[in-house]
Design an enzyme around this catalytic site. Structure first.
Site, PDB file in Angstrom:
ATOM      1  CB  CYS A 153      -0.948   0.006   1.194  1.00  0.00           C
ATOM      2  SG  CYS A 153      -2.064  -1.406   1.223  1.00  0.00           S
ATOM      3  CG  HIS A 186      -6.138   1.821  -0.619  1.00  0.00           C
ATOM      4  ND1 HIS A 186      -4.955   2.393  -1.042  1.00  0.00           N
ATOM      5  CD2 HIS A 186      -5.774   0.766   0.179  1.00  0.00           C
ATOM      6  CE1 HIS A 186      -3.925   1.713  -0.550  1.00  0.00           C
ATOM      7  NE2 HIS A 186      -4.402   0.717   0.187  1.00  0.00           N
ATOM      8  CB  CYS A 230      -1.262   0.406   7.757  1.00  0.00           C
ATOM      9  SG  CYS A 230      -2.839   0.162   6.914  1.00  0.00           S
ATOM     10  N   GLY A 239       0.644  -3.768   4.066  1.00  0.00           N
ATOM     11  CA  GLY A 239       0.407  -5.190   4.218  1.00  0.00           C
ATOM     12  C   GLY A 239       1.657  -5.959   4.633  1.00  0.00           C
TER      13      GLY A 239
END
Length: 422
Positions: free
Chosen positions: A122, A378, A408, A410
């Site tokens: 991300c 997203h 954050c 993954g």
């Protein structure tokens, strides 16, 4: 003698180009220097709903090519001067290395402009920008583009994660890396007493802020409309449409409305489609160079990059990444959280965002003032680059200066960056 002195100055500049040598403190980071790494253009496509929205039938490479063309057109940069492009992507095989090089050529960059792709989940779009910053700081290149793209419509699904070997599966912490993010976020919400009511309130506010911002035209400056071919799912008729706004923003969203949505990962759970980030398609790009280069070329300066951080956390606590990454970035910049005017923190799940904001003690009014990924989506590889345009535009509209982007990541990581608006 003059040439020797010039070379000595260049070497000294390169030796002092690490983030440990950046100015510290709000006053210092607002000060201008010829060696500042500045943003002269930052833009994005609209973000559209995965499998349903305006880009559902458009390849990721086509989204990227359009974004690159728009970057060249808006900035008026000579594409021959751009030496490297870094593209963040999560779902394309090989992170799209071949097709995204081709997209750059289609957009008008010459064969002399190098292209690489990367995948840090991300945070890929932000990592792409940071990689270009570092290449400029160390003297490898003078001008580059950090970008991100994702077509979750065409590439999201079980095939995005490869099977683990027996070796990886034999290590419990390693095995945790493949636990689905929705499942671990549900567990985190339960363990840390983040109620559904708090999550839904956060999500409703994101939708309401995004709806208000969209109606006020606040995203217009950062969005580049795109004409695409689109197949009507009802008639199967192919038509050309103009996509000019984020189509995931739902009008009139309330806590009561969100309360009617069934949990997605657990029968009595708290996470559902309305309080988690949307599956989306989109692309974004950021043009970067030294201030001295921008001034020499007559490029308008939107803002500057100050510093960044990347951290690791337990895989099952992936969502706390911003909580750990943000203080590291602030420490590098030498500023306090009170000196930050706007926070763009990716809303992967309301649960993790609510927890991070609370634990960091952030002013909620400064966090995602125009909504976030819950409201408009997203696209995994795109978000980190998209946040740059959203942040700098918001700082400019409100006459403020210092902003932070974060997310954050993954498998248990977090990333953050500090930016200043000119």
């Amino acid at each position: 003698m003059a040439q020797a002195q010039q070379r000595l100055s260049q070497v000294q500049s390169h030796l002092a180009s690490s983030e440990a040598d950046i100015p510290r403190g709000r006053e210092s980071i607002l000060r201008k220097s010829p060696d500042d790494i500045v943003v002269t253009c930052a833009l994005r496509t609209p973000l559209t709903r995965g499998g349903k929205g305006g880009f559902k039938d458009t390849a990721a490479a086509d989204l990227l090519a359009h974004t690159f063309k728009s970057l060249i057109s808006r900035s008026k940069i000579d594409p021959n001067l751009v030496e490297d492009i870094s593209v963040g992507n999560v779902l394309s095989p090989g992170a799209g290395a071949t097709e995204y090089r081709a997209a750059a050529l289609v957009a008008g960059f010459p064969e002399t402009t190098a292209v690489k792709t990367l995948n840090r989940q991300c945070s890929s779009g932000l990592q792409a920008c940071v990689d270009i910053v570092h290449a400029i700081r160390c003297g490898m290149i003078d001008i580059g583009v950090g970008a991100g793209v994702e077509s979750m419509s065409t590439q999201y699904g079980p095939g995005a994660v490869s099977e683990f070997s027996e070796l990886l599966d034999s290590y419990p912490e390693a095995k945790n890396c493949k636990v689905p993010m929705g499942v671990l976020s549900e567990q985190m919400a339960s363990d840390r007493s983040i109620t559904r009511e708090r999550q839904d309130a956060f999500a409703a506010r994101s939708f309401q802020r995004a709806e208000a911002a969209q109606k006020a035209g606040k995203f217009n400056e950062e969005i580049v409309p795109m004409k695409v071919k689109w197949v009507d799912p009802k008639t199967e008729e192919e038509k050309e449409i103009l996509v000019d706004k984020d189509d995931g923003v739902r009008a009139g969203m309330t806590v009561e409305g969100l309360g009617k949505i069934k949990p997605a990962f657990k029968k009595d759970g708290s996470i559902h489609a309305g309080n988690a980030s949307q599956v989306s398609d989109g692309a974004a790009a950021v043009l970067l160079m030294k201030r001295s280069t921008a001034e020499r070329l007559g490029q308008s300066i939107l803002g500057k990059f100050v510093c960044s951080s990347v951290v690791g956390v337990k895989p099952l606590l992936m969502g706390i990444g911003p909580w750990k990454a943000i203080p590291v970035a602030l420490e590098k910049a030498g500023i306090s959280k009170e000196e930050v005017d706007v926070w763009e923190i990716n809303e992967a799940f309301a649960s993790q965002c609510v927890w991070c904001v609370k634990e960091l003690g952030l002013d909620e009014a400064k966090v995602n003032p125009n909504g976030g990924a819950i409201a408009f989506g997203h696209p995994l590889g795109c978000t980190g680059a998209r946040q740059v345009s959203t942040l700098l535009n918001e700082l400019g509209r409100t006459g403020q200066k210092v902003g932070v982007t974060s997310m954050c990541v993954g498998t248990g990581m977090g990333m953050a960056a500090v930016w200043v608006k000119e």
